[in-house]
Design an enzyme around this catalytic site. Structure first.
Site, PDB file in Angstrom:
ATOM      1  N   ARG A   1       0.821  -1.213   0.000  1.00 56.92           N
ATOM      2  CA  ARG A   1       0.000   0.000   0.000  1.00 56.92           C
ATOM      3  C   ARG A   1       0.855   1.264   0.000  1.00 56.92           C
ATOM      4  O   ARG A   1       1.897   1.322   0.668  1.00 56.92           O
ATOM      5  CB  ARG A   1      -0.947  -0.003   1.201  1.00 56.92           C
TER       6      ARG A   1
ATOM      7  N   HIS B   1      -0.724  -2.537  -4.662  1.00 61.15           N
ATOM      8  CA  HIS B   1      -0.122  -3.416  -5.677  1.00 61.15           C
ATOM      9  C   HIS B   1      -0.099  -2.775  -7.068  1.00 61.15           C
ATOM     10  O   HIS B   1      -0.341  -3.451  -8.083  1.00 61.15           O
ATOM     11  CB  HIS B   1      -0.841  -4.760  -5.726  1.00 61.15           C
TER      12      HIS B   1
ATOM     13  N   HIS C   1       3.071 -12.903  -4.846  1.00 56.88           N
ATOM     14  CA  HIS C   1       1.876 -12.969  -4.009  1.00 56.88           C
ATOM     15  C   HIS C   1       1.258 -14.370  -4.013  1.00 56.88           C
ATOM     16  O   HIS C   1       0.038 -14.524  -3.928  1.00 56.88           O
ATOM     17  CB  HIS C   1       0.852 -11.950  -4.511  1.00 56.88           C
TER      18      HIS C   1
ATOM     19  N   ASP D   1      -2.102  -9.234   8.513  1.00 61.76           N
ATOM     20  CA  ASP D   1      -1.802  -8.638   7.209  1.00 61.76           C
ATOM     21  C   ASP D   1      -0.807  -7.514   7.476  1.00 61.76           C
ATOM     22  O   ASP D   1      -1.107  -6.342   7.289  1.00 61.76           O
ATOM     23  CB  ASP D   1      -3.071  -8.117   6.531  1.00 61.76           C
TER      24      ASP D   1
ATOM     25  N   GLU E   1       5.222 -12.404   1.669  1.00 59.52           N
ATOM     26  CA  GLU E   1       5.635 -11.530   0.577  1.00 59.52           C
ATOM     27  C   GLU E   1       6.878 -10.745   0.993  1.00 59.52           C
ATOM     28  O   GLU E   1       6.817  -9.833   1.797  1.00 59.52           O
ATOM     29  CB  GLU E   1       4.506 -10.569   0.223  1.00 59.52           C
TER      30      GLU E   1
END
Length: 347
Positions: free
Chosen positions: A81, A106, A177, A249, A313
């Protein structure tokens, strides 16, 4: 080592996509496609030697034309982000697509690198994907030559090497991803998987999942994975950070980062005996527990849903371009972008 190819279907303009299958002598196999430089399949043996596909995805290019969960995707030119979908480079402000509320996520869901048809060059044990990205593409400056190489080794490793050369200073922070489920892609929740992350700190976020700029210690919090524990142990804890992400996350700060390739994380699936180690030269790893996978049908009729796969990631910290005390993520003619991540499997 062997590489085979087959058709993977056609894009809307009628161009045929190709699926490349790379296998070693152990039967460990990676399948990747030139549409999006995407990881489609990983066949990995369990503790009994039985093979299973351990990544979520689709049976043909058709599923990847939408791919709102970014299954297997090469993310570029910027992962994660960016606050208010704006970046400033050398005093010039560039506006990006606001596709996650006011954030950029992304790069671009419709025209990011995961939606491009790449050139492909298969070698003995690898496939080299390349593309050229124009100045101003997705709002980013610089004409770029991008290369992603997938290599399968005799040690059941999938090695991913990224290289970008830009003729202007620009933001580059690529990642992969892929969603992993070591029990098999159709096996449901990953909450019983056990996870280790070599991180004493993580980057907390605001409600919009933009980092606050702080590096907080994981000790005494649900974010402490320094001793391996099940993902489900703390994922529903009464913690504001977990509420913001609907679970994990978050970016973890790899301990003793020095730019060399080192082990950052390990996942263990007690049911199958499969283990995956993650090695990288990046300073951070975003652990995403698949909290927002929308229920739908994937490969071989499998039904995917919330937390049916996890992502690790590897990348620079999210929004680093807007946070001066994070890493320098601006690359250009005098500073090419080169980075390596390895996913190693054993049982």
């Amino acid at each position: 080592m062997a590489i085979t190819t087959k058709s993977f279907g056609c894009t809307p303009d009628g161009t045929e996509a190709t699926l490349y299958s790379i296998s070693n002598s152990n039967g460990f196999t990676a399948e990747v496609t030139n549409f999006g430089a995407i990881v489609v399949k990983l066949l990995v043996p369990d503790k009994h030697g039985e093979m299973a596909d351990v990544v979520l995805g689709y049976d043909s290019v058709d599923g990847y034309l939408t791919n709102s969960d970014f299954f297997g995707a090469t993310i570029g030119q910027s992962a994660n982000r960016i606050d208010n979908a704006k970046i400033n480079i050398d005093g010039v402000t560039y506006s990006l697509t606001a596709n996650d509320g006011t954030n950029n996520l992304h790069s671009d869901a419709d025209s990011g690198y995961h939606k491009r048809l790449w050139n492909a060059e298969p070698k003995d044990n690898c496939v080299i994907f390349t593309l050229e990205d124009a100045d101003g593409s997705m709002g980013f400056p610089g004409s770029k030559k991008v290369r992603v190489t997938y290599t399968v080794t005799d040690y059941n490793e999938l090695k991913i090497e990224y290289s970008v050369i830009s003729d202007k200073p620009t933001l580059i922070n690529m990642t992969n991803h892929t969603y992993f489920n070591l029990s098999g892609h159709a096996s449901g929740s990953i909450e019983n998987h056990r996870l280790y992350i070599d991180a004493f700190h993580y980057t907390p976020v605001y409600e919009r999942l933009i980092p606050t700029g702080d590096l907080l210690p994981v000790e005494g919090t649900p974010f402490d994975f320094r001793i391996m524990k099940t993902i489900g142990e703390d994922i529903n804890a009464d913690d504001i950070q977990l509420k913001y992400g609907q679970g994990y996350d978050h970016n973890f700060v790899i301990d003793n980062y020095d730019g060399s390739i080192k082990k950052a994380a390990e996942v263990d699936d007690p049911a199958s005996g499969r283990k995956m180690e993650v090695y990288t030269d990046r300073p951070g790893v975003q652990f995403y527990a698949g909290n927002c996978i929308h229920p739908h049908t994937g490969k071989a009729g499998a039904v995917y849903g919330k937390r049916s796969g996890l992502c690790l990631e590897t990348q620079a910290f999210p929004d680093a371009v807007n946070q001066p005390h994070f890493q320098n993520v601006i690359y250009g003619p005098e500073r090419p972008y080169n980075t390596t991540t390895i996913y190693k499997f054993h049982n």
